[in-house]
Design a protein around this motif. Structure first.
Motif, PDB file in Angstrom:
ATOM      1  N   CYS A 206       0.814  -1.218   0.000  1.00 44.48           N
ATOM      2  CA  CYS A 206       0.000   0.000   0.000  1.00 44.48           C
ATOM      3  C   CYS A 206       0.848   1.270   0.000  1.00 44.48           C
ATOM      4  O   CYS A 206       0.321   2.356  -0.252  1.00 44.48           O
ATOM      5  CB  CYS A 206      -0.887   0.033   1.250  1.00 44.48           C
TER       6      CYS A 206
ATOM      7  N   HIS B 156      -3.518  -5.507  -6.827  1.00 45.21           N
ATOM      8  CA  HIS B 156      -4.014  -5.615  -5.460  1.00 45.21           C
ATOM      9  C   HIS B 156      -2.928  -5.106  -4.529  1.00 45.21           C
ATOM     10  O   HIS B 156      -1.772  -5.519  -4.641  1.00 45.21           O
ATOM     11  CB  HIS B 156      -4.345  -7.070  -5.108  1.00 45.21           C
TER      12      HIS B 156
ATOM     13  N   ASN C  78      -1.781  -4.312  -0.439  1.00 40.49           N
ATOM     14  CA  ASN C  78      -2.021  -4.494   0.999  1.00 40.49           C
ATOM     15  C   ASN C  78      -0.736  -4.178   1.744  1.00 40.49           C
ATOM     16  O   ASN C  78       0.297  -3.902   1.129  1.00 40.49           O
ATOM     17  CB  ASN C  78      -2.535  -5.907   1.303  1.00 40.49           C
TER      18      ASN C  78
ATOM     19  N   THR D 100      -7.412 -10.517  -0.035  1.00 40.78           N
ATOM     20  CA  THR D 100      -6.305 -10.853  -0.921  1.00 40.78           C
ATOM     21  C   THR D 100      -6.569 -12.173  -1.634  1.00 40.78           C
ATOM     22  O   THR D 100      -6.375 -12.292  -2.848  1.00 40.78           O
ATOM     23  CB  THR D 100      -4.984 -10.924  -0.144  1.00 40.78           C
TER      24      THR D 100
ATOM     25  N   TRP E 140      -2.240  -9.317  10.693  1.00 43.98           N
ATOM     26  CA  TRP E 140      -1.894  -9.452   9.275  1.00 43.98           C
ATOM     27  C   TRP E 140      -0.422  -9.809   9.123  1.00 43.98           C
ATOM     28  O   TRP E 140      -0.042 -10.667   8.332  1.00 43.98           O
ATOM     29  CB  TRP E 140      -2.216  -8.160   8.528  1.00 43.98           C
TER      30      TRP E 140
END
Length: 215
Positions: free
Chosen positions: A48, A68, A70, A87, A138
């Motif tokens: 990100c 994508h 993250n 994800t 995470w």
């Protein structure tokens, strides 16, 4: 939802500039994308971090990459447990619906998420150990990577863990049955990259050699 507000002026100004130039000059292409759907050749899983700009790095056009993002560009292992997995859902859509030919995991230097994982695993960030920490839970995905680098000299550990974030994600991708099948049948190729945000260089993982090499 009374807390939502209109965009700040600088974003509105940038949008109007884009629509009057880039969009207007490529209106037929955008119309085609809208009518025919997307057919990206590659999926990119990146961090990100605002300093990582995948489309700029590769000069990608609209519709070329399925992206994508993250924290720390991580992919969890295959766990169809009924919980929500953003994800994993994105990987499933890219491989099964879009049938991308390439799946790229791109890590980067100076990654705050990786640094946080290192601090957590080394006992320096007890707040991330709390069950209520979304970031900590995470970053648990990367704990096996920390175990691999914990014996290195202290200054080398975080850079090594940044590479492990890519490796762990590639390994976890192969736990997804549909990813493994696509790779083994030659319909999908996995790639691992490290982007140095300071000097702009890219390293890519060479599987047969077992190491990262310059692009």
């Amino acid at each position: 939802m009374h807390n939502a507000r209109v965009l700040p002026h600088y974003l509105v100004s940038r949008y109007n500039g884009w629509r009057a130039t880039t969009f207007a000059e490529n209106r037929a292409w955008y119309s085609r994308l809208a009518d025919e759907g997307q057919r990206p050749r590659a999926m990119v899983i990146s961090c990100c971090d605002s300093r990582v700009h995948v489309t700029s790095i590769f000069g990608a056009d609209t519709g070329e990459f399925f992206i994508h993002r993250n924290i720390a560009n991580l992919v969890p292992p295959y766990t169809p447990d009924g919980n929500q997995h953003g994800t994993s859902a994105t990987v499933e859509y890219a491989v099964l619906a879009l049938k991308v030919a390439h799946l790229i995991v791109m890590g980067h230097t100076k990654c705050g998420g990786v640094a946080g994982c290192h601090a957590m695993c080394s006992g320096k960030a007890p707040d991330l150990e709390e069950d209520s920490s979304f970031i900590g839970r995470w970053m648990d995905i990367l704990r096996p990577g920390y175990e691999r680098i914990s014996d290195l000299p202290e200054p080398d550990q975080v850079p090594a863990l940044e590479r492990e974030a890519v490796m762990i994600s590639l390994e976890n991708l192969m736990t997804f049955p549909f990813v493994r099948e696509a790779v083994e049948t030659g319909h999908l190729t996995l790639h691992g990259l490290i982007h140095d945000i300071g000097d702009g260089t890219l390293l890519q993982f060479d599987g047969p050699a077992g190491r990262f090499v310059p692009v």
